[in-house]
Design a protein around this motif. Structure first.
Motif, PDB file in Angstrom:
ATOM      1  N   MET A 170       6.448   0.493 -24.762  1.00  0.00           N
ATOM      2  CA  MET A 170       5.852   2.015 -23.957  1.00  0.00           C
ATOM      3  C   MET A 170       5.848   1.168 -22.610  1.00  0.00           C
ATOM      4  O   MET A 170       6.439   1.301 -21.760  1.00  0.00           O
ATOM      5  CB  MET A 170       4.476   2.385 -24.324  1.00  0.00           C
ATOM      6  CG  MET A 170       4.607   3.716 -23.469  1.00  0.00           C
ATOM      7  SD  MET A 170       3.344   4.787 -24.551  1.00  0.00           S
ATOM      8  CE  MET A 170       2.325   4.445 -23.028  1.00  0.00           C
ATOM      9  N   TYR A 171       4.984   0.247 -22.901  1.00  0.00           N
ATOM     10  CA  TYR A 171       4.877  -0.735 -21.268  1.00  0.00           C
ATOM     11  C   TYR A 171       6.125  -1.672 -20.890  1.00  0.00           C
ATOM     12  O   TYR A 171       6.684  -1.378 -19.631  1.00  0.00           O
ATOM     13  CB  TYR A 171       3.710  -1.577 -20.880  1.00  0.00           C
ATOM     14  CG  TYR A 171       2.399  -0.964 -20.829  1.00  0.00           C
ATOM     15  CD1 TYR A 171       2.207  -0.485 -19.712  1.00  0.00           C
ATOM     16  CD2 TYR A 171       1.709  -1.339 -21.203  1.00  0.00           C
ATOM     17  CE1 TYR A 171       1.205   0.272 -19.519  1.00  0.00           C
ATOM     18  CE2 TYR A 171       0.378  -0.448 -21.899  1.00  0.00           C
ATOM     19  CZ  TYR A 171      -0.058   0.459 -20.357  1.00  0.00           C
ATOM     20  OH  TYR A 171      -1.257   0.962 -20.492  1.00  0.00           O
ATOM     21  N   PHE A 172       6.702  -1.850 -22.046  1.00  0.00           N
ATOM     22  CA  PHE A 172       8.201  -2.741 -21.796  1.00  0.00           C
ATOM     23  C   PHE A 172       9.226  -1.748 -21.486  1.00  0.00           C
ATOM     24  O   PHE A 172       9.923  -2.615 -19.892  1.00  0.00           O
ATOM     25  CB  PHE A 172       8.606  -3.734 -22.767  1.00  0.00           C
ATOM     26  CG  PHE A 172       9.590  -3.879 -23.109  1.00  0.00           C
ATOM     27  CD1 PHE A 172       9.973  -5.260 -22.119  1.00  0.00           C
ATOM     28  CD2 PHE A 172      10.496  -3.793 -23.840  1.00  0.00           C
ATOM     29  CE1 PHE A 172      11.362  -5.839 -22.538  1.00  0.00           C
ATOM     30  CE2 PHE A 172      12.616  -4.558 -23.395  1.00  0.00           C
ATOM     31  CZ  PHE A 172      12.827  -5.006 -22.972  1.00  0.00           C
ATOM     32  N   VAL A 173       9.374  -0.913 -21.550  1.00  0.00           N
ATOM     33  CA  VAL A 173       9.868   0.225 -21.212  1.00  0.00           C
ATOM     34  C   VAL A 173       9.974   0.405 -19.730  1.00  0.00           C
ATOM     35  O   VAL A 173      10.945   0.851 -19.092  1.00  0.00           O
ATOM     36  CB  VAL A 173       9.890   1.712 -22.106  1.00  0.00           C
ATOM     37  CG1 VAL A 173      11.280   2.690 -21.309  1.00  0.00           C
ATOM     38  CG2 VAL A 173      10.964   1.049 -23.155  1.00  0.00           C
ATOM     39  N   GLY A 266      14.401   1.899 -38.159  1.00  0.00           N
ATOM     40  CA  GLY A 266      15.729   1.856 -37.341  1.00  0.00           C
ATOM     41  C   GLY A 266      15.910   3.398 -37.073  1.00  0.00           C
ATOM     42  O   GLY A 266      16.787   3.527 -36.732  1.00  0.00           O
ATOM     43  N   ILE A 267      15.775   4.012 -38.354  1.00  0.00           N
ATOM     44  CA  ILE A 267      15.988   5.494 -38.382  1.00  0.00           C
ATOM     45  C   ILE A 267      14.991   6.003 -37.378  1.00  0.00           C
ATOM     46  O   ILE A 267      15.590   6.552 -36.483  1.00  0.00           O
ATOM     47  CB  ILE A 267      15.434   5.965 -39.749  1.00  0.00           C
ATOM     48  CG1 ILE A 267      16.172   5.023 -40.191  1.00  0.00           C
ATOM     49  CG2 ILE A 267      15.240   7.500 -39.834  1.00  0.00           C
ATOM     50  CD1 ILE A 267      15.618   5.933 -41.781  1.00  0.00           C
ATOM     51  N   ALA A 268      13.779   5.529 -36.954  1.00  0.00           N
ATOM     52  CA  ALA A 268      13.152   5.902 -35.964  1.00  0.00           C
ATOM     53  C   ALA A 268      13.182   5.813 -34.485  1.00  0.00           C
ATOM     54  O   ALA A 268      13.718   6.823 -33.551  1.00  0.00           O
ATOM     55  CB  ALA A 268      11.640   5.660 -35.855  1.00  0.00           C
ATOM     56  N   GLY A 269      14.458   4.046 -34.747  1.00  0.00           N
ATOM     57  CA  GLY A 269      14.519   3.958 -33.392  1.00  0.00           C
ATOM     58  C   GLY A 269      16.204   5.279 -32.647  1.00  0.00           C
ATOM     59  O   GLY A 269      17.045   4.949 -31.826  1.00  0.00           O
ATOM     60  N   LEU A 270      16.680   5.375 -33.908  1.00  0.00           N
ATOM     61  CA  LEU A 270      17.767   6.516 -33.868  1.00  0.00           C
ATOM     62  C   LEU A 270      16.883   7.658 -32.617  1.00  0.00           C
ATOM     63  O   LEU A 270      17.417   8.652 -32.354  1.00  0.00           O
ATOM     64  CB  LEU A 270      17.938   7.244 -35.307  1.00  0.00           C
ATOM     65  CG  LEU A 270      19.278   5.559 -35.697  1.00  0.00           C
ATOM     66  CD1 LEU A 270      19.534   6.839 -37.560  1.00  0.00           C
ATOM     67  CD2 LEU A 270      19.933   5.889 -35.482  1.00  0.00           C
ATOM     68  N   GLY A 271      15.938   7.632 -33.160  1.00  0.00           N
ATOM     69  CA  GLY A 271      14.756   9.130 -32.725  1.00  0.00           C
ATOM     70  C   GLY A 271      14.659   8.730 -30.980  1.00  0.00           C
ATOM     71  O   GLY A 271      15.290  10.056 -30.380  1.00  0.00           O
ATOM     72  N   GLY A 272      15.210   7.217 -30.740  1.00  0.00           N
ATOM     73  CA  GLY A 272      15.290   7.334 -29.427  1.00  0.00           C
ATOM     74  C   GLY A 272      16.622   7.368 -29.150  1.00  0.00           C
ATOM     75  O   GLY A 272      16.107   7.978 -28.008  1.00  0.00           O
ATOM     76  N   LEU A 283      17.186   7.393 -19.098  1.00  0.00           N
ATOM     77  CA  LEU A 283      15.741   7.009 -19.854  1.00  0.00           C
ATOM     78  C   LEU A 283      14.736   7.389 -18.295  1.00  0.00           C
ATOM     79  O   LEU A 283      15.370   6.247 -17.172  1.00  0.00           O
ATOM     80  CB  LEU A 283      16.278   5.325 -19.773  1.00  0.00           C
ATOM     81  CG  LEU A 283      14.976   4.718 -19.888  1.00  0.00           C
ATOM     82  CD1 LEU A 283      14.758   4.879 -21.790  1.00  0.00           C
ATOM     83  CD2 LEU A 283      14.662   2.675 -20.396  1.00  0.00           C
ATOM     84  N   ARG A 284      13.629   7.676 -18.526  1.00  0.00           N
ATOM     85  CA  ARG A 284      12.772   7.948 -17.305  1.00  0.00           C
ATOM     86  C   ARG A 284      11.496   7.512 -18.193  1.00  0.00           C
ATOM     87  O   ARG A 284      11.433   7.204 -19.556  1.00  0.00           O
ATOM     88  CB  ARG A 284      12.196   8.946 -17.437  1.00  0.00           C
ATOM     89  CG  ARG A 284      12.345  10.202 -18.149  1.00  0.00           C
ATOM     90  CD  ARG A 284      12.308  11.250 -17.362  1.00  0.00           C
ATOM     91  NE  ARG A 284      12.429  12.509 -18.156  1.00  0.00           N
ATOM     92  CZ  ARG A 284      11.016  12.949 -18.803  1.00  0.00           C
ATOM     93  NH1 ARG A 284       9.380  11.895 -19.216  1.00  0.00           N
ATOM     94  NH2 ARG A 284      11.432  14.324 -19.539  1.00  0.00           N
ATOM     95  N   PRO A 285      10.321   6.799 -17.532  1.00  0.00           N
ATOM     96  CA  PRO A 285       9.317   5.960 -18.461  1.00  0.00           C
ATOM     97  C   PRO A 285       8.078   7.163 -19.003  1.00  0.00           C
ATOM     98  O   PRO A 285       9.164   8.564 -19.327  1.00  0.00           O
ATOM     99  CB  PRO A 285       8.735   5.790 -17.109  1.00  0.00           C
ATOM    100  CG  PRO A 285       9.088   5.711 -15.238  1.00  0.00           C
ATOM    101  CD  PRO A 285      10.237   6.655 -16.295  1.00  0.00           C
ATOM    102  N   ARG A 286       7.529   7.028 -20.470  1.00  0.00           N
ATOM    103  CA  ARG A 286       6.851   8.189 -20.883  1.00  0.00           C
ATOM    104  C   ARG A 286       7.711   9.575 -21.775  1.00  0.00           C
ATOM    105  O   ARG A 286       7.670  10.310 -21.259  1.00  0.00           O
ATOM    106  CB  ARG A 286       5.504   8.590 -19.972  1.00  0.00           C
ATOM    107  CG  ARG A 286       4.976   7.708 -19.253  1.00  0.00           C
ATOM    108  CD  ARG A 286       4.648   6.489 -20.915  1.00  0.00           C
ATOM    109  NE  ARG A 286       4.027   5.301 -20.098  1.00  0.00           N
ATOM    110  CZ  ARG A 286       2.955   4.898 -20.076  1.00  0.00           C
ATOM    111  NH1 ARG A 286       2.145   5.374 -19.894  1.00  0.00           N
ATOM    112  NH2 ARG A 286       2.376   3.654 -19.311  1.00  0.00           N
ATOM    113  N   ALA A 287       8.957   9.022 -21.583  1.00  0.00           N
ATOM    114  CA  ALA A 287      10.067   9.569 -22.135  1.00  0.00           C
ATOM    115  C   ALA A 287       9.483  10.562 -22.883  1.00  0.00           C
ATOM    116  O   ALA A 287      10.841  12.024 -23.886  1.00  0.00           O
ATOM    117  CB  ALA A 287      11.686   9.237 -22.271  1.00  0.00           C
ATOM    118  N   SER A 288       8.966   9.528 -24.399  1.00  0.00           N
ATOM    119  CA  SER A 288       8.532  10.478 -25.373  1.00  0.00           C
ATOM    120  C   SER A 288       6.976  11.258 -25.190  1.00  0.00           C
ATOM    121  O   SER A 288       6.016  10.484 -25.479  1.00  0.00           O
ATOM    122  CB  SER A 288       8.639   9.669 -26.425  1.00  0.00           C
ATOM    123  OG  SER A 288       7.227  10.054 -28.083  1.00  0.00           O
TER     124      SER A 288
END
Lengths: 367, 326
Positions: A170-173, A266-272, A283-288
């Motif tokens: 999260m902090y990386f993003v 990987g599948i969770a990454g697809l969720g991203g 992309l915006r911070p804290r998108a999820s």
């Protein structure tokens, strides 16, 4: 046998493990716990002077109105994908609670591909979406593969590593979006450039809910095939039964757990990917807003069954949408959604207990 | 960088670190007895929200007392679910975190808060009902000692809870490692069936430590709000409960080492804000924010080595529910 624990003093409460859990009992318990959770939330709503029935009717309204249902579907897609990832991890008894972070890594990777295309023109238009899918899968996968490898090789507690890595992701993003990836024409807002049309999942059917649903169903089918019909799926289940058993069975533990972790992440990454390329379009911070944690509730409520993930995540997507509407119309705090979710979560967990154990109360006095 | 600046940073380091220290002390006990309390963040939020409301209504003392009670209640619920019902500690803990976040946000929402405050104390003036901040705990300067250059402010110019947490962690270290009670707690976390056969009530020990962890988490939340950052917003603790969870690992389940770790994390966080003020390395705050988590992951890897695990006495049955075989 496990039994006999005194909880209420004048009566003796005996708790016995059920040997067999019937499907009827299981469904009945799940439904009654859901009803109970709604009841308790209702009490809280009543406490602030709202008629709980009004609140419920708004919630039901989300699933009956076509436009709102589409919104619920949109939100169901990242939740569902993350939950599917978890279905693989939990099957091998790998407590991945890092779906949130894996989604952030998915967002990072898909945005990265878009920027490579937009800033450096390295990738032709028609390859962008395909590469985004690949990149988000690989990045999310590695983000879960690392703790999986550590668990397999050195028995490092995966609950803590996956949880901690959520924050790192999260902090990386945050760093990227407040720093080098900020849109130069964005008036200083922490947003990436808007994705071009061919980098959005909406390009397939116009509405993201449709293409997303397709993506989700493909993922479900994949998860089912992997879990039921491949050697890896079989090995995952054995590992889930116990690492020692699996070792005796001659399974290469490190390989299986790491691969399972990569698939899960990987599948969770697809969720991203679904969040940035489907719902937001940049992309915006804290998108999820915690989809990765909601996914844990979803997969537990679905009893690790990939097919059930689709309806259950639509149900939870609807709760998010209902929250937005309740906030706007009845002025209910946004935290009410979180509270409502948490209550459902808690009651489901207690329901699990009621399914697994039989409780008898005898009226004899025990000292 | 003047002397005052350094003094202030050091003082803030300790004050920030106290949040982590308080929360981790209870968690250390819970984990030493074999229960992982992942609900720390939710309990902290409940403590912060309770202290907010009660400070407005009746002042600081009532705030601290009620947040202790709320924490004990949260701990009690958690203990029933994970100790008695033997439910999965990860799942229940996360649910508690969500519940705490939801409830604390719900009850402090302006409309709701107004009604609640009026019910708590009908004589409150109108303007208090909707303010977003509360009065901070007063700082108590220890005469003479607090005037020592550089380190004076760091150690001798805080509110009571800071001094209290420092003394408490030493006391809790002593209890855990030098007394019979501590030995019992550690044995329950190490080998519950063995402890049980020696006549220890495993369930009761675990219930108590879990309730204790609730109390401390809630107190940490209350301290964070009225002792450090008395401005309310939803989710005010911002994930600090998870940093406290990380601290427990970094301190390898020792209240003494937790002091050092807490001030380390406190320092890291203070620097994060200070560097921003200076405009120094605009990117660095995010990497500094990651540091506690990365340190924890590295600690987890290091302590997974069998020999080190033995030496620090990591609780062997952490996260495993105990079911008595009969």
């Amino acid at each position: 046998m496990k039994l006999a624990k005194t909880i209420i003093m004048p009566h003796s409460v005996k708790i016995k493990r059920r040997l067999h859990i019937s499907r009827k009992l299981s469904i009945l318990t799940t439904f009654s716990t859901l009803v109970l959770a709604f009841g308790v939330s209702g009490i809280f709503f009543a406490m602030i002077g709202l008629n709980p029935l009004d609140v419920y009717s708004y919630m039901v309204g989300v699933y009956t109105s076509p436009t709102l249902l589409l919104k619920a579907l949109e939100r169901a897609i990242p939740i569902g994908l993350a939950a599917l990832g978890l279905s693989i991890a939990f099957r091998m008894n790998f407590w991945n609670i890092g779906a949130e972070g894996q989604m952030y890594m998915g967002m990072f990777a898909s945005t990265g591909i878009v920027l490579l295309h937009a800033y450096y023109d390295l990738i032709p238009d028609y390859l962008v979406l395909l590469l985004m899918i690949l990149a988000s899968f690989v990045t999310g996968g590695l983000w879960c593969g690392l703790p999986a490898f550590l668990k397999a090789k050195m028995r490092v507690n995966e609950i803590l590593t996956t949880l901690m890595m959520n924050y790192v992701a999260m902090y990386f993003v945050d760093f990227l979006i407040y720093g080098p990836w900020r849109d130069p024409k964005g008036y200083g807002f922490p947003l990436s450039i808007p994705f071009p049309e061919y980098a959005k999942l909406t390009m397939i059917f116009g509405e993201f809910a449709y293409s997303g649903l397709l993506l989700l169903c493909i993922a479900v089918a994949l998860a089912v095939v992997i879990l039921r019909y491949t050697k890896l799926g079989f090995e995952l289940k054995i590992v889930g039964e116990g690492i020692d058993i699996a070792r005796y069975a001659g399974i290469r533990i490190t390989k299986v757990i790491t691969l399972g972790g990569i698939l899960s992440g990987g599948i969770a990454g697809l969720g991203g990917l679904a969040i940035v390329s489907g719902i937001i379009g940049r992309l915006r911070p804290r998108a999820s807003p915690g989809y990765g944690y909601t996914a844990i509730i979803v997969i537990l409520l679905s009893a690790l069954n990939p097919w059930l993930v689709v309806p259950v995540s639509i149900f939870f997507g609807g709760i998010f949408v209902a929250g937005d509407i309740l906030q706007a119309t009845l002025k209910i705090p946004g935290a009410a959604v979180e509270m409502h979710q948490a209550l459902i979560f808690l009651f489901i967990v207690v329901g699990e207990f009621l399914k697994r154990y039989k409780i008898t109360i005898t009226r004899e006095v025990v000292r | 960088m003047s002397i005052e600046w350094i003094e202030q940073v050091l003082q803030l380091t300790v004050q920030m670190g106290t949040v982590y220290l308080l929360a981790s002390l209870g968690e250390i006990y819970a984990e030493r007895s074999g229960v992982l309390n992942l609900g720390l963040e939710g309990m902290m939020l409940m403590g912060a929200a309770t202290s907010f409301m009660f400070t407005l209504a009746y002042g600081h003392l009532s705030a601290i007392l009620t947040s202790i009670i709320v924490g004990a209640l949260m701990g009690l619920i958690l203990s029933i679910l994970v100790v008695d019902m033997k439910l999965n500690q990860v799942v229940v803990g996360l649910a508690m975190t969500m519940l705490g976040a939801g409830l604390s946000g719900f009850f402090t929402f302006p409309e709701v808060r107004k009604n609640l405050l009026l019910r708590l104390n009908p004589s409150l003036p109108e303007e208090v009902l909707l303010i977003q901040q509360a009065q901070k705990l007063p700082e108590i300067q220890i005469p003479l000692l607090s005037n020592i250059p550089v380190i004076g402010k760091m150690f001798f110019s805080h509110n009571l809870l800071v001094y209290f947490s420092f003394i408490l962690s030493i006391a809790m270290w002593f209890i855990l490692f030098k007394t019979r009670i501590g030995l019992t707690i550690r044995s329950v976390g190490e080998n519950p069936s063995m402890a049980d056969s020696l006549g220890v009530n495993v369930y009761m020990v675990r219930r108590m430590t879990v309730i204790l962890s609730g109390v401390f988490a809630s107190l940490a939340g209350a301290y964070f709000f009225i002792g450090f950052h008395p401005f309310w917003r939803e989710g005010v603790t911002a994930g600090r409960g998870f940093i406290a969870l990380a601290l427990v690992i970094l301190a390898t389940w020792s209240p003494m080492r937790a002091i050092l770790g807490a001030y380390l994390f406190g320092g890291v966080e203070t620097f994060q804000y200070r560097l921003q003020l200076f405009g120094l390395g605009a990117q660095s705050p995010y990497f500094l924010a990651m540091l506690p988590y990365i340190l924890t992951i590295m600690t987890l890897i290091i302590i997974s080595t069998e020999s080190i695990k033995k030496r620090i006495g990591a609780p062997a049955s952490l996260g495993i529910p105990y079911a008595r075989e009969e």
